[in-house]
Design an enzyme around this catalytic site. Structure first.
Site, PDB file in Angstrom:
ATOM      1  N   LYS A  79      18.546  72.660  43.089  1.00 21.14           N
ATOM      2  CA  LYS A  79      17.693  71.551  43.532  1.00 21.14           C
ATOM      3  C   LYS A  79      18.026  71.253  44.988  1.00 21.14           C
ATOM      4  O   LYS A  79      19.208  71.254  45.375  1.00 21.14           O
ATOM      5  CB  LYS A  79      17.980  70.331  42.652  1.00 21.14           C
ATOM      6  CG  LYS A  79      17.010  69.164  42.823  1.00 21.14           C
ATOM      7  CD  LYS A  79      17.362  68.048  41.844  1.00 21.14           C
ATOM      8  CE  LYS A  79      16.366  66.890  41.884  1.00 21.14           C
ATOM      9  NZ  LYS A  79      16.685  65.854  40.884  1.00 21.14           N
ATOM     10  N   SER A 154      12.603  64.439  38.358  1.00 20.08           N
ATOM     11  CA  SER A 154      12.449  64.895  39.727  1.00 20.08           C
ATOM     12  C   SER A 154      12.849  66.345  39.958  1.00 20.08           C
ATOM     13  O   SER A 154      12.460  66.926  40.965  1.00 20.08           O
ATOM     14  CB  SER A 154      13.288  64.007  40.653  1.00 20.08           C
ATOM     15  OG  SER A 154      14.665  64.124  40.343  1.00 20.08           O
ATOM     16  N   SER A 178      15.924  63.060  35.104  1.00 17.86           N
ATOM     17  CA  SER A 178      15.356  64.033  36.039  1.00 17.86           C
ATOM     18  C   SER A 178      15.655  65.487  35.725  1.00 17.86           C
ATOM     19  O   SER A 178      15.104  66.379  36.362  1.00 17.86           O
ATOM     20  CB  SER A 178      15.816  63.729  37.462  1.00 17.86           C
ATOM     21  OG  SER A 178      15.064  62.656  37.983  1.00 17.86           O
TER      22      SER A 178
END
Lengths: 478, 476
Positions: A79, A154, A178
């Protein structure tokens, strides 16, 4: 053989048996990227050259007969809020569009130590704030299961990259769901470890008392492998625990005799009224029962305050964590300023997206003199009550079962403009972060062709219980 | 009763730990700009603080020295504000629960001992420094970022500039004693802000509190307080009042100048610092710190009074710094005469230090050499005046007294025959002086003595010469 379609643990076995090379594994994934990334947009940055260099080094190690790390040869997505030395790390924000960190996050160092191949940096909601990856400055990521719907967020890029076979496994970060929610939406496995299990050093904080680096895999074993590779005590993170690190067997896992709690607060909740999702869940519970698990309803009376508590504490922390992005030392700086105040205001106004600004403002309000007693400080107290509820539940239960998300992956632009609806979808995931527990989302079925995830929650540092339970479930379903 | 001045001080002290408070960077004054920095103190994304145990220990030492109550569990908070020298957009400090609660420090004023109570002592990190260039741009040096600080906050118990000065001096010497800071104002390792207002009980009026910053020395603190005291009184006399504001002391103008007005309480939006979990202060550790703490100034003073039979004043001066006290005690091992010793140290040695504006540590003279000198005088090898001269030479050259005395041939002349011959000769040459002395002018002896010293270059044994002069005159 289409290597990229294998599970990560299968790739690893074949690599160890010298049936395939690290370079071949990587090439296979790069081919997938070449063919699907245009549509999926899982990555912000793909680092082909360095990945290839590392893959070659791993092959040389194998040739020399050296021992290999647990992530050897596996292409990994990170990420893009995880700092990588000399490799751009944007947090999907205009603010850090060109930021190149001078240091590696601890998880990155661990991956390198374990011979993993960092293939690229994946898309996310700006600064990890959002549940659809639609707030990214770098465009939407599509859900590989259905390009019309969001991949969740996310950590949408990391989930999508794994689901689309662009990487073998990946890391996300989970502050309120997330990792688990995008895992659910993309039909893969996502683990949110116990707070303190994985070092946060070098991971851009969203809400530092809630954040934890999470792992994605195409099955439970893969996600567990990813966790094994990055967990462990880190002296650079004051909240890292000496109890961190995992090493347990999966093979003999079973659901027999597992004591499972179902919170009545969730049973009584009707968020979307989507009976089809509920039906999938009810069937799953029945399956657990058939396999010998003991199901009991329990009450966690303070769960009903979890969302409000979460959004007060998390935004309060967001407002201070993002303060360092002020345009002075690094990151975006406006051209439109004469005074210092203008430099701050205009840089932040021009570089932060709407959701980031919304949360900074909410958090600033929650911490303001005259308001912090009734918001921030009260939320901290409720958080303790929620924690106590869980502690009590885990006194005589092994794990808690629930949905991961009360809704199906939704079409783009459908709820992004109603933030409160978006926040409500975090109902099942946020309490886990508030209490610092571990949880995992894994696929349990489909509705209208879209994946539905189940969440297994365990007590602090009881990763073995949730992962073994998940593994046993997965075996039964197959 | 007229006006009463209320002064509270906020003192920041940089702790001289080996490392910065939250990272592994060196804690060192100076250095090439931006060389003692890392991702943590630069506030890069994702970098995390870890509490340095030594910084915590130094803070606890201060709490013990100032009689504070030490918190059992240390928590930190984020103080949020934007400023270019602040790398994270917040300073890690302590809000509701300081490391040390309360405490006090006693100062000696004319009427006796006065107790100044403390509000609190908390730990926090220092910020970077802004450097302003001539063309108007600002540069930033982050070497100081993350240097550990304690902030000591007093209650408004101080009532005059003089009391403030006494307090600050006592505070500084205490901090030096416990070895947690070099407390150099000019290097910024001790910084002081003043909060001041005046009240008039009968008239039931009071001025609004002014905060004064940018005080670079105790002297400027004193001057700023005197200036503010006067300004506050004058405004009240005119029927006006001061504003709640922050002012700074301008050394050139010799006055305070407004920096900014305070509208309501400033809102730092304090939040828990979740990156630093609460640290338990175990009793065993606290005990260990207490045990290892050096003797505190007031303890040492009492011991000096008892052990060396010194007066209040002498003991106070001689224990003014740990180094001075150690210097005294080291010489005492050789000299064994505390009265004589304290005269030398408090007289010539301290006068010299004051003239040169230096600390005892910077002195070239070793305790052993000074002890030798005092013994030479005591044993009559050189006379008192020569001793002082030799000491001056020791200050300059750093040579031992034996060498100086030998090189310059300063051994005292105590040879009776030689002195007698000289005294007779001087008396013969100065009949008028004999006459004067007999007429009651005692000064005449001094003159005669001077003549002899002149001839012997000051080496004559003054006691012997004095006795001889009196004896011989009485015979004439």
């Amino acid at each position: 053989m289409d290597i990229a379609k294998l599970k990560a643990w299968e790739m690893r076995e074949k690599l160890l048996k010298k049936e395939i090379s690290s370079t071949e594994i990587l090439k296979s994934h790069l081919e997938v990227i070449d063919s699907v990334e245009m549509d999926i947009n899982a990555f912000i940055t793909v680092d082909r050259e360095n990945a290839m260099e590392t893959a070659k080094l791993v092959d040389e190690k194998i040739a020399r007969g050296e021992s290999l790390g647990v992530l050897a040869g596996l292409p990994i997505g990170l990420k893009d809020n995880i700092m990588t030395k000399d490799l751009r790390t944007t947090c999907a924000s205009k603010m850090l569009e060109n930021f190149i960190p001078p240091f590696d996050a601890t998880v990155v160092r661990n991956i390198r130590r374990e011979d993993g191949i960092i293939l690229g940096k994946t898309n996310l909601d700006e600064f990890a704030m959002g549940g659809s990856t639609e707030t990214s400055y770098f465009g939407n990521t599509k859900n590989p299961k259905n390009l019309e719907v969001v991949p969740g967020g996310s950590s949408g890029g990391s989930a999508a990259a794994v689901a689309a076979n662009e990487v073998a496994i990946s890391l996300g970060s989970d502050t309120g769901g997330s990792v688990r929610q995008p895992a659910s939406y993309c039909g893969i496995v996502g683990i949110k470890p116990t707070y303190g299990m994985v070092s946060r050093y070098g991971v851009m904080p969203m809400s530092n008392s809630l954040d934890q680096v999470g792992q994605f895999g195409r099955d439970v074993r893969d996600a567990y492998l990813m966790l094994k590779g990055v967990s462990g005590f880190d002296p650079l993170d004051g909240t890292s625990s000496h109890k961190s690190g995992v090493n347990f067997e999966l093979e003999n896992a079973s659901l027999k005799g597992l004591k499972i709690a179902l919170p009545i607060e969730y049973r009584d909740l009707r968020v979307t009224g989507d009976e089809k999702i509920r039906e999938v869940f009810d069937n799953t519970v029945k399956l657990f029962e058939r396999e010998g698990a003991i199901i009991q309803y329990v009450s966690l009376p303070h769960l009903k305050y979890a969302l409000e508590t979460y959004y007060i504490i998390s935004t309060a922390e967001v407002s201070t964590n993002l303060s360092r992005l002020d345009g002075i030392r690094y990151g975006y700086r406006t051209e439109n300023y004469e005074t210092l105040d203008e430099l701050y205001t205009m840089s932040r106004t021009e570089a932060f997206g709407e959701e980031a600004k919304r949360r900074i403002m909410m958090g600033t309000y929650a911490l303001s003199a005259g308001y912090q007693d009734e918001h921030y400080k009260k939320a901290l107290k409720v958080r303790t009550l929620i924690k106590n509820d869980y502690d009590k539940t885990f006194e005589d239960h092994d794990v808690i079962l629930s949905l991961t998300s009360p809704i199906l992956p939704f079409p783009f632009d459908s709820i992004i403009n109603s933030p409160v609806d978006m926040y409500k979808a975090d109902l099942y995931t946020v309490p886990v972060n508030l209490a610092g527990l571990c949880a995992m989302s894994l696929p349990m079925g489909e509705v209208d062709g879209l994946p539905v995830g189940m969440q297994i929650t365990g007590n602090r540092f009881q990763e073995s219980k949730i992962i073994r339970a998940g593994y046993a479930f997965e075996k039964v379903v197959k | 009763m007229g006006y009463k001045t209320l002064i509270g001080l906020e003192i920041h002290v940089e702790l001289m730990t080996k490392k910065k408070i939250f990272c592994n960077c060196k804690n060192e004054f100076g250095g090439e700009v931006n060389t003692h920095v890392c991702p943590v103190c630069l506030g890069l994304p994702g970098a995390l603080p870890v509490m340095d145990k030594e910084a915590l220990e130094f803070g606890i030492r201060a709490g013990i020295a100032f009689n504070s109550e030490i918190e059992k569990e240390v928590r930190t908070d984020r103080k949020n504000y934007f400023y270019p020298d602040l790398t994270k957009g917040y300073q890690i400090s302590q809000a509701d629960l300081p490391l040390c609660k309360g405490g006090h420090l006693d100062i000696e004023i004319e009427d006796g001992v006065k107790r100044i109570n403390l509000e609190r002592i908390h730990i926090e990190e220092d910020t970077g420094k802004q450097l302003h260039t001539e063309d108007g741009t600002s540069l930033l040096d982050f070497n100081r970022c993350g240097v550990p600080l304690i902030e000591i906050v007093t209650k408004p118990d101080i009532n005059s500039a003089e009391e403030a000065r006494l307090f600050l001096e006592k505070l500084r010497s205490t901090i030096k004693y416990i070895g947690i800071s070099d407390v150099r104002m000019e290097e910024g390792s001790l910084r002081c802000d003043v909060n001041i207002n005046v009240i008039h009980d009968e008239k039931k009026i009071k001025s609004r509190i002014t905060e004064v910053k940018n005080l670079n020395s105790f002297r400027s603190a004193v001057k700023a307080i005197e200036y503010e005291e006067k300004r506050h009184k004058e405004l009240l006399e005119k029927g006006e009042n001061t504003d709640n504001e922050t002012r700074r002391w301008d050394e050139n103008l010799n006055e305070t100048v407004i920096m900014r007005r305070k509208f309501g309480a400033s809102d730092y939006r304090f939040a828990n610092e979740g990156d630093l979990p609460a640290i338990k202060i175990e009793d065993t550790w606290l005990h260990e710190i207490k045990e290892n703490l050096p003797e505190l100034p007031h303890e040492k003073k009492v011991r000096f009074m008892v052990e060396y039979s010194l007066g209040h004043y002498e003991a106070d001066v001689l224990t003014g710094s740990r180094e001075l006290a150690a210097f005294f005690e080291e010489i005492y091992k050789h000299v064994n005469d505390s009265k004589l010793l304290s005269n030398w140290v408090m007289g010539d040695v301290l006068r010299r230090l004051k003239e040169e504006d230096m600390e005892i540590e910077a002195l070239h003279v070793s305790p052993k050499d000074l002890a030798d000198l005092i013994l030479m005088v005591k044993d009559g090898k050189i006379n008192n005046n020569t001793g002082k001269k030799v000491l001056r030479d020791m200050f300059e050259s750093g040579k031992s007294p034996e060498i100086i005395v030998k090189e310059q041939g300063l051994i005292q002349i105590s040879d009776e025959g030689a002195l007698e011959e000289m005294v007779e000769r001087i008396l013969d040459a100065n009949p008028q002086s004999i006459e004067d002395y007999k007429n009651g002018k005692d000064r005449a002896i001094g003159f005669l003595m001077g003549q002899i010293m002149k001839e012997t270059k000051g080496k004559a044994n003054p006691q012997m010469v004095n006795k001889m002069l009196l004896d011989k005159i009485s015979l004439r």
